[in-house]
Design a protein around this motif. Structure first.
Motif, PDB file in Angstrom:
ATOM      1  N   THR A 178      24.612  47.567  32.771  1.00 41.44           N
ATOM      2  CA  THR A 178      23.837  46.889  33.811  1.00 41.44           C
ATOM      3  C   THR A 178      24.357  45.458  33.979  1.00 41.44           C
ATOM      4  OG1 THR A 178      22.171  46.009  32.302  1.00 41.44           O
ATOM      5  CG2 THR A 178      21.780  48.225  33.214  1.00 41.44           C
ATOM      6  N   PRO A 179      24.265  44.910  35.182  1.00 41.36           N
ATOM      7  CA  PRO A 179      24.646  43.513  35.381  1.00 41.36           C
ATOM      8  C   PRO A 179      23.836  42.567  34.494  1.00 41.36           C
ATOM      9  CG  PRO A 179      24.445  44.617  37.497  1.00 41.36           C
ATOM     10  CD  PRO A 179      23.938  45.578  36.445  1.00 41.36           C
ATOM     11  N   ILE A 180      22.599  42.949  34.200  1.00 44.52           N
ATOM     12  CA  ILE A 180      21.755  42.119  33.331  1.00 44.52           C
ATOM     13  C   ILE A 180      22.346  42.056  31.930  1.00 44.52           C
ATOM     14  CG2 ILE A 180      19.484  41.997  32.219  1.00 44.52           C
ATOM     15  CD1 ILE A 180      18.338  43.150  34.886  1.00 44.52           C
ATOM     16  N   ARG A 181      22.775  43.202  31.407  1.00 45.89           N
ATOM     17  CA  ARG A 181      23.384  43.250  30.071  1.00 45.89           C
ATOM     18  C   ARG A 181      24.650  42.387  30.036  1.00 45.89           C
ATOM     19  NH1 ARG A 181      21.998  44.626  25.050  1.00 45.89           N
ATOM     20  NH2 ARG A 181      20.891  46.373  25.933  1.00 45.89           N
ATOM     21  N   LEU A 182      25.469  42.498  31.064  1.00 44.94           N
ATOM     22  CA  LEU A 182      26.680  41.680  31.124  1.00 44.94           C
ATOM     23  C   LEU A 182      26.327  40.204  31.151  1.00 44.94           C
ATOM     24  CD1 LEU A 182      29.749  41.339  31.414  1.00 44.94           C
ATOM     25  CD2 LEU A 182      29.444  41.582  33.887  1.00 44.94           C
ATOM     26  N   SER A 183      25.361  39.847  31.960  1.00 46.79           N
ATOM     27  CA  SER A 183      24.931  38.452  32.050  1.00 46.79           C
ATOM     28  C   SER A 183      24.427  37.942  30.703  1.00 46.79           C
ATOM     29  CB  SER A 183      23.842  38.316  33.113  1.00 46.79           C
ATOM     30  OG  SER A 183      23.369  36.995  33.160  1.00 46.79           O
ATOM     31  N   GLN A 184      23.683  38.772  29.998  1.00 46.84           N
ATOM     32  CA  GLN A 184      23.166  38.373  28.688  1.00 46.84           C
ATOM     33  C   GLN A 184      24.294  38.125  27.691  1.00 46.84           C
ATOM     34  OE1 GLN A 184      20.585  41.760  28.100  1.00 46.84           O
ATOM     35  NE2 GLN A 184      18.769  40.615  28.743  1.00 46.84           N
ATOM     36  N   VAL A 185      25.331  38.936  27.737  1.00 48.17           N
ATOM     37  CA  VAL A 185      26.477  38.744  26.831  1.00 48.17           C
ATOM     38  C   VAL A 185      27.255  37.498  27.240  1.00 48.17           C
ATOM     39  CG1 VAL A 185      28.680  39.716  26.049  1.00 48.17           C
ATOM     40  CG2 VAL A 185      26.655  41.188  26.226  1.00 48.17           C
ATOM     41  N   ILE A 186      27.535  37.358  28.521  1.00 46.47           N
ATOM     42  CA  ILE A 186      28.309  36.205  28.996  1.00 46.47           C
ATOM     43  C   ILE A 186      27.582  34.896  28.723  1.00 46.47           C
ATOM     44  CG2 ILE A 186      29.031  35.024  31.123  1.00 46.47           C
ATOM     45  CD1 ILE A 186      30.196  37.640  32.088  1.00 46.47           C
ATOM     46  N   ASN A 187      26.261  34.907  28.846  1.00 50.06           N
ATOM     47  CA  ASN A 187      25.489  33.671  28.655  1.00 50.06           C
ATOM     48  C   ASN A 187      24.937  33.508  27.240  1.00 50.06           C
ATOM     49  OD1 ASN A 187      25.738  32.616  31.356  1.00 50.06           O
ATOM     50  ND2 ASN A 187      24.502  34.364  31.977  1.00 50.06           N
ATOM     51  N   ASN A 188      25.437  34.326  26.320  1.00 50.56           N
ATOM     52  CA  ASN A 188      25.085  34.238  24.899  1.00 50.56           C
ATOM     53  C   ASN A 188      23.609  34.451  24.605  1.00 50.56           C
ATOM     54  OD1 ASN A 188      27.771  33.601  23.908  1.00 50.56           O
ATOM     55  ND2 ASN A 188      27.478  31.726  25.102  1.00 50.56           N
ATOM     56  N   ARG A 211      30.684  39.757  39.215  1.00 49.47           N
ATOM     57  CA  ARG A 211      30.517  40.283  37.864  1.00 49.47           C
ATOM     58  C   ARG A 211      29.823  41.644  37.874  1.00 49.47           C
ATOM     59  NH1 ARG A 211      28.959  34.633  34.773  1.00 49.47           N
ATOM     60  NH2 ARG A 211      31.037  33.722  34.986  1.00 49.47           N
ATOM     61  N   SER A 212      28.991  41.878  38.875  1.00 47.44           N
ATOM     62  CA  SER A 212      28.293  43.167  38.937  1.00 47.44           C
ATOM     63  C   SER A 212      29.278  44.323  39.152  1.00 47.44           C
ATOM     64  CB  SER A 212      27.222  43.156  40.016  1.00 47.44           C
ATOM     65  OG  SER A 212      27.790  42.946  41.279  1.00 47.44           O
ATOM     66  N   LYS A 213      30.391  44.069  39.824  1.00 45.72           N
ATOM     67  CA  LYS A 213      31.411  45.118  40.001  1.00 45.72           C
ATOM     68  C   LYS A 213      32.052  45.470  38.663  1.00 45.72           C
ATOM     69  CE  LYS A 213      32.560  44.124  44.791  1.00 45.72           C
ATOM     70  NZ  LYS A 213      33.584  43.656  45.730  1.00 45.72           N
ATOM     71  N   PHE A 214      32.288  44.461  37.850  1.00 46.45           N
ATOM     72  CA  PHE A 214      32.824  44.720  36.513  1.00 46.45           C
ATOM     73  C   PHE A 214      31.810  45.519  35.697  1.00 46.45           C
ATOM     74  CE2 PHE A 214      33.066  43.416  32.007  1.00 46.45           C
ATOM     75  CZ  PHE A 214      34.313  43.952  31.690  1.00 46.45           C
ATOM     76  N   ALA A 215      30.555  45.114  35.735  1.00 48.80           N
ATOM     77  CA  ALA A 215      29.505  45.819  35.005  1.00 48.80           C
ATOM     78  C   ALA A 215      29.463  47.289  35.421  1.00 48.80           C
ATOM     79  CB  ALA A 215      28.158  45.153  35.236  1.00 48.80           C
ATOM     80  N   GLN A 216      29.581  47.518  36.701  1.00 46.05           N
ATOM     81  CA  GLN A 216      29.580  48.889  37.219  1.00 46.05           C
ATOM     82  C   GLN A 216      30.797  49.654  36.687  1.00 46.05           C
ATOM     83  OE1 GLN A 216      29.785  49.034  41.491  1.00 46.05           O
ATOM     84  NE2 GLN A 216      29.234  51.210  41.575  1.00 46.05           N
ATOM     85  N   VAL A 218      36.659  38.467  33.381  1.00 38.20           N
ATOM     86  CA  VAL A 218      35.919  39.099  34.475  1.00 38.20           C
ATOM     87  C   VAL A 218      36.131  38.340  35.777  1.00 38.20           C
ATOM     88  CG1 VAL A 218      33.611  39.699  35.332  1.00 38.20           C
ATOM     89  CG2 VAL A 218      34.195  40.100  32.927  1.00 38.20           C
ATOM     90  N   ASP A 219      36.015  37.021  35.729  1.00 34.27           N
ATOM     91  CA  ASP A 219      36.127  36.220  36.949  1.00 34.27           C
ATOM     92  C   ASP A 219      37.548  36.212  37.514  1.00 34.27           C
ATOM     93  OD1 ASP A 219      33.433  35.731  36.686  1.00 34.27           O
ATOM     94  OD2 ASP A 219      33.671  33.689  35.919  1.00 34.27           O
ATOM     95  N   THR A 220      38.536  36.478  36.685  1.00 30.96           N
ATOM     96  CA  THR A 220      39.921  36.554  37.161  1.00 30.96           C
ATOM     97  C   THR A 220      40.154  37.834  37.944  1.00 30.96           C
ATOM     98  OG1 THR A 220      40.756  35.206  35.331  1.00 30.96           O
ATOM     99  CG2 THR A 220      42.345  36.651  36.430  1.00 30.96           C
ATOM    100  N   ILE A 221      39.566  38.909  37.487  1.00 32.55           N
ATOM    101  CA  ILE A 221      39.846  40.221  38.069  1.00 32.55           C
ATOM    102  C   ILE A 221      38.889  40.594  39.202  1.00 32.55           C
ATOM    103  CG2 ILE A 221      40.064  42.683  37.541  1.00 32.55           C
ATOM    104  CD1 ILE A 221      40.574  41.802  34.617  1.00 32.55           C
ATOM    105  N   TYR A 222      37.646  40.196  39.074  1.00 32.40           N
ATOM    106  CA  TYR A 222      36.608  40.655  40.003  1.00 32.40           C
ATOM    107  C   TYR A 222      36.044  39.529  40.863  1.00 32.40           C
ATOM    108  CZ  TYR A 222      36.529  45.078  37.512  1.00 32.40           C
ATOM    109  OH  TYR A 222      36.876  46.283  36.974  1.00 32.40           O
TER     110      TYR A 222
END
Length: 179
Positions: free
Chosen positions: A104-114, A94-99, A87-91
């Motif tokens: 939701t950006p929250i869901r992405l954050s929860q997955v990324i942060n385990n 992170r919220s743009k990737f989530a979109q 995600v950080d390489t392309i975007y």
């Protein structure tokens, strides 16, 4: 000038750092290593943003493939680490990737942060997204994200047997003896 014989370890080290094997002294090798590093840095400065992204994506692909081939019994979070790099390489955010994958950006954050495991649908969307991203970069197997995720689960289970095995072993019986 006579050349002294090098051990296999020294030869491997030389190859690893791309040094010319003609040098005898450590000082000459270090000087060559500095020159090589400077040349690499100069070349990197001249790379375009797209070239850097392509290189990072190729490196990520190779790291993921190497990970699923090796039985690493640790409790690191490789899936989320690989996802962060992706995600950080392309975007730029992170919220743009989530979109882009409709979460939701929250869901992405929860997955990324385990804090949460990714749902199957999340991995499927990631698979589709990766196919599109890697289309013009290199060959990327559709199953790679699944392989990384499940390989991590297997390795984590094996690495943490002392936490679960004793309790569960008491619950497992063998009522009929097998020969």
């Amino acid at each position: 000038m006579t050349m002294k014989s090098k051990s296999n370890k020294d030869l491997i080290e030389d190859i690893e750092y791309g040094l010319d094997l003609r040098y005898i002294s450590k000082k000459e090798q270090e000087s060559e290593a500095v020159s090589l590093l400077e040349a690499r840095l100069e070349r990197i400065k001249n790379l375009s943003k797209d070239q850097i992204i392509r290189a990072k994506l190729m490196q990520l692909k190779l790291q993921m493939e190497a990970y699923v081939k090796e039985p690493m019994y640790d409790d690191q979070n490789h899936f989320s680490d690989f996802l962060k790099v992706y995600v950080d390489t392309i975007y730029s955010s992170r919220s743009k990737f989530a979109q882009d994958i409709n979460i939701t950006p929250i869901r992405l954050s929860q997955v990324i942060n385990n804090h949460r495991d990714p749902k199957e649908e999340f991995i499927m969307k990631l698979m589709i997204h990766s196919e599109k991203v890697y289309k013009n970069v290199c060959d990327f197997q559709k199953r790679t994200w699944y392989q990384v995720y499940f390989h991590e689960k297997v390795c984590d289970t094996m690495a943490n047997q002392e936490k679960w095995r004793g309790r569960l072993e008491k619950e497992v019986k063998l009522s009929e003896a097998l020969v």
